[in-house]
Write a protein that holds these residues in place. Structure first.
Motif, short mmCIF file in Angstrom:
data_model
loop_
_atom_site.label_atom_id
_atom_site.label_comp_id
_atom_site.label_asym_id
_atom_site.label_seq_id
_atom_site.Cartn_x
_atom_site.Cartn_y
_atom_site.Cartn_z
N MET A 1 -7.25 30.58 -13.01
CA MET A 1 -5.99 30.77 -13.71
C MET A 1 -5.55 32.24 -13.54
O MET A 1 -6.32 33.15 -13.78
CB MET A 1 -6.16 30.43 -15.18
CG MET A 1 -4.91 30.68 -15.98
SD MET A 1 -5.14 30.39 -17.74
CE MET A 1 -4.62 28.70 -17.83
N LYS A 2 -4.33 32.44 -13.14
CA LYS A 2 -3.79 33.77 -12.93
C LYS A 2 -3.36 34.39 -14.27
O LYS A 2 -2.67 33.75 -15.06
CB LYS A 2 -2.59 33.70 -11.99
CG LYS A 2 -2.05 35.04 -11.60
CD LYS A 2 -0.91 34.90 -10.62
CE LYS A 2 -0.34 36.27 -10.32
NZ LYS A 2 0.80 36.20 -9.43
N LYS A 3 -3.80 35.64 -14.52
CA LYS A 3 -3.41 36.32 -15.75
C LYS A 3 -1.97 36.78 -15.66
O LYS A 3 -1.52 37.25 -14.61
CB LYS A 3 -4.29 37.55 -15.99
CG LYS A 3 -5.67 37.21 -16.44
CD LYS A 3 -6.41 38.47 -16.83
CE LYS A 3 -7.78 38.13 -17.33
NZ LYS A 3 -8.52 39.29 -17.76
N GLN A 4 -1.26 36.65 -16.75
CA GLN A 4 0.12 37.14 -16.81
C GLN A 4 0.16 38.36 -17.71
O GLN A 4 -0.42 38.36 -18.79
CB GLN A 4 1.04 36.05 -17.34
CG GLN A 4 1.19 34.91 -16.38
CD GLN A 4 2.33 33.99 -16.77
OE1 GLN A 4 3.05 34.22 -17.72
NE2 GLN A 4 2.50 32.94 -16.01
#
Length: 83
Positions: A1-4
């Motif tokens: 999951m890509k951090k925002q």
């Protein structure tokens, strides 16, 4: 999951040429002004600078004696570093 990560909005009416101002005075707020730190700013009108403060967003600060609006501190002054 890509951090925002939070990205501040683009500054309002930012001119091509801006000032570099050093805030000298009591630091206030978690995301406001820090003693000795240099900020990018521009003249909003005769009473205010628009300053990109510690939050990364641009806010209005008094040109004379920038201070917390709630009166919780004495504020300070600006020194022009560049501009």
């Amino acid at each position: 999951m890509k951090k925002q990560y939070y990205e501040p909005p683009k500054p309002i009416n930012k001119p091509e040429k801006t000032l570099k101002l050093r805030y000298v005075g009591e630091s206030f707020g978690v995301d406001e002004l820090t003693n000795g730190k240099v900020y990018e700013a521009w003249v909003e009108d005769q009473d205010y600078y628009r300053v990109i403060d510690d939050s990364g967003e641009d806010y209005l600060y008094f040109r004379n004696n920038p201070r917390p609006l709630d009166g919780s501190g004495p504020g300070g002054r600006w020194e022009v570093v560049e501009g």
